[in-house]
Scaffold this motif. Structure first.
Motif, mmCIF file in Angstrom:
data_model
loop_
_atom_site.group_PDB
_atom_site.id
_atom_site.type_symbol
_atom_site.label_atom_id
_atom_site.label_comp_id
_atom_site.label_asym_id
_atom_site.label_seq_id
_atom_site.Cartn_x
_atom_site.Cartn_y
_atom_site.Cartn_z
ATOM 1 N N SER A 1 -0.241 4.985 1.918
ATOM 2 C CA SER A 1 -0.309 5.069 0.460
ATOM 3 C C SER A 1 1.074 5.442 -0.074
ATOM 4 O O SER A 1 1.911 5.972 0.656
ATOM 5 C CB SER A 1 -1.322 6.132 0.035
ATOM 6 O OG SER A 1 -1.285 6.340 -1.368
ATOM 7 N N ILE B 1 -7.847 10.163 -2.445
ATOM 8 C CA ILE B 1 -7.816 8.924 -1.661
ATOM 9 C C ILE B 1 -8.749 9.060 -0.463
ATOM 10 O O ILE B 1 -8.857 10.128 0.134
ATOM 11 C CB ILE B 1 -6.385 8.643 -1.149
ATOM 12 C CG1 ILE B 1 -5.394 8.525 -2.302
ATOM 13 C CG2 ILE B 1 -6.344 7.387 -0.290
ATOM 14 C CD1 ILE B 1 -3.935 8.511 -1.856
ATOM 15 N N LYS C 1 0.812 -1.214 0.000
ATOM 16 C CA LYS C 1 0.000 0.000 0.000
ATOM 17 C C LYS C 1 0.849 1.268 0.000
ATOM 18 O O LYS C 1 0.333 2.367 -0.192
ATOM 19 C CB LYS C 1 -0.919 0.017 1.229
ATOM 20 C CG LYS C 1 -1.956 -1.104 1.242
ATOM 21 C CD LYS C 1 -3.023 -0.884 2.284
ATOM 22 C CE LYS C 1 -4.022 0.177 1.842
ATOM 23 N NZ LYS C 1 -5.183 0.270 2.745
ATOM 24 N N THR D 1 -0.818 8.990 -6.935
ATOM 25 C CA THR D 1 -0.287 7.662 -6.602
ATOM 26 C C THR D 1 0.290 7.017 -7.865
ATOM 27 O O THR D 1 0.914 5.970 -7.805
ATOM 28 C CB THR D 1 -1.397 6.747 -6.056
ATOM 29 O OG1 THR D 1 -2.384 6.551 -7.082
ATOM 30 C CG2 THR D 1 -2.058 7.347 -4.824
ATOM 31 N N ASP E 1 -3.898 4.532 7.858
ATOM 32 C CA ASP E 1 -3.772 3.902 6.546
ATOM 33 C C ASP E 1 -2.636 4.553 5.751
ATOM 34 O O ASP E 1 -2.303 5.725 5.960
ATOM 35 C CB ASP E 1 -5.087 4.037 5.782
ATOM 36 C CG ASP E 1 -5.217 3.013 4.660
ATOM 37 O OD1 ASP E 1 -4.349 2.126 4.573
ATOM 38 O OD2 ASP E 1 -6.186 3.108 3.879
ATOM 39 N N ILE F 1 -1.545 8.398 5.183
ATOM 40 C CA ILE F 1 -2.385 9.254 4.338
ATOM 41 C C ILE F 1 -2.811 10.537 5.051
ATOM 42 O O ILE F 1 -2.638 11.637 4.533
ATOM 43 C CB ILE F 1 -3.626 8.485 3.841
ATOM 44 C CG1 ILE F 1 -3.194 7.324 2.939
ATOM 45 C CG2 ILE F 1 -4.575 9.417 3.092
ATOM 46 C CD1 ILE F 1 -4.313 6.347 2.600
ATOM 47 N N PRO G 1 -8.929 7.095 3.102
ATOM 48 C CA PRO G 1 -8.261 6.051 3.895
ATOM 49 C C PRO G 1 -9.251 5.071 4.509
ATOM 50 O O PRO G 1 -10.403 5.419 4.759
ATOM 51 C CB PRO G 1 -7.535 6.856 4.986
ATOM 52 C CG PRO G 1 -8.315 8.132 5.095
ATOM 53 C CD PRO G 1 -8.816 8.436 3.714
#
Length: 338
Positions: free
Chosen positions: A317, A308, A275, A300, A315, A280, A310
């Motif tokens: 990224s 995004i 991930k 990304t 979380d 995030i 989360p």
């Protein structure tokens, strides 16, 4: 009675230092709906940054370097300075009376100010000391923060935290290096303020920062190259033919250079970290917000970073951000792979 003569005030003429507090107040006056709450909240963040800046400079002398022996929620060994910075920011934000929910990298759970008479309408997500693995060797480190507005002041809940970066109302970072610099956006451009330790104030030194549309520097940890996906490998192979590589390994330092000089910074997801590794809410969102406000782009590879949502407060990224044309070139490699 003798008539009194008045001279017109020539604002901004001669020696005129614009402090961060003064600038924020001027922005408040431009918004009819402003209550001053955000100004007070940012004053609390300023205090935290000033305190941490002073302790960073003293760290080697007063035994603030080294590990505490504990680990944070990310499983990373916690530095003594991390613990102190987290406490200072948390307490300053709570004492401001304008925060409702707090999310810190160092704390497993989100914090809520229980007493409705002692809380405000803002959510603050923050990494109190980003790049802390570099503390012991004196590399620049920083504080990163993002500010959201709670949806229902009377009933804040988890839905206030699980949202896209498009809902940020402000974001910034403070870099502690050879000098202390605060970069801030309230959603209408980006400005930089340098701490003058002699008067204890952040003074505007970089007004209206605009990232160059194209740079000459790429910044990525090529030690992870073998774990990159194919579009990412192809892009790195391509960009290294024309750009100079610069990589500090402290996100605040690398993003700060990218913001001022242009180019592209990347910390992509890979086969080792599926991930990605950047959190995030308090790393990706604030930095993407600042870069976009300065005229750049953040992605990304497949999705705009601010879009995004989360899955949970910690979380992660991957992200690429920087000059608009450079990031669009990276995105083209991903589009070709689809």
């Amino acid at each position: 009675m003798t008539d009194i003569k008045f001279d017109a005030i020539k604002v901004g003429k001669g020696e005129d230092l614009v402090t961060m507090t003064r600038w924020v107040l001027s922005q408040q006056q431009l918004a009819a709906e402003a209550t001053g709450d955000l100004t007070i909240l940012l004053t609390a963040i300023q205090f935290g940054c000033k305190f941490v800046a002073s302790k960073v400079k003293q760290a080697g002398l007063i035994n603030l370097l080294g590990l505490t022996g504990a680990a944070n929620v990310q499983g990373e060994e916690v530095k003594k300075l991390d613990v102190l910075a987290n406490d200072i920011f948390r307490n300053a934000l709570i004492a401001s009376g304008k925060a409702c929910l707090l999310v810190s990298e160092e704390d497993e759970n989100a914090m809520i100010i229980q007493n409705p008479h002692q809380r405000g309408k803002y959510i603050v997500t923050f990494d109190p000391l980003d790049g802390s693995s570099n503390i012991d060797c004196g590399v620049s480190i920083g504080t990163i923060f993002g500010i959201f507005k709670v949806k229902n002041e009377d009933n804040p809940d988890s839905s206030d935290l699980i949202r896209s970066g498009r809902e940020l109302v402000a974001a910034g970072y403070c870099m502690y290096g050879s000098y202390c610099e605060m970069i801030l956006s309230l959603g209408s451009g980006v400005n930089g303020f340098t701490l003058d330790p002699s008067i204890g104030e952040f003074i505007m030194t970089h007004p209206n920062i605009v990232i160059p549309p194209k740079g000459k520097i790429y910044s990525v940890n090529e030690g992870n190259y073998k774990y990159f996906d194919e579009p990412c490998k192809k892009y790195v192979d391509h960009v290294k033919q024309k750009y100079t590589a610069r990589y500090v390994g402290s996100m605040v330092s690398d993003v700060h250079r990218t913001l001022l000089y242009g180019g592209i910074f990347g910390y992509p997801a890979d086969s080792k970290s599926k991930k990605g590794k950047l959190r995030i809410l308090y790393e990706v969102f604030p930095m993407a917000f600042l870069i976009e406000q300065a005229g750049g782009r953040a992605t990304t590879g497949l999705k705009n970073a601010l879009d995004i949502v989360p899955d949970h407060i910690h979380d992660r990224s991957g992200v690429w951000l920087g000059s608009k044309e450079d990031v669009e070139e990276l995105e083209a490699f991903y589009q070709q792979a689809q």
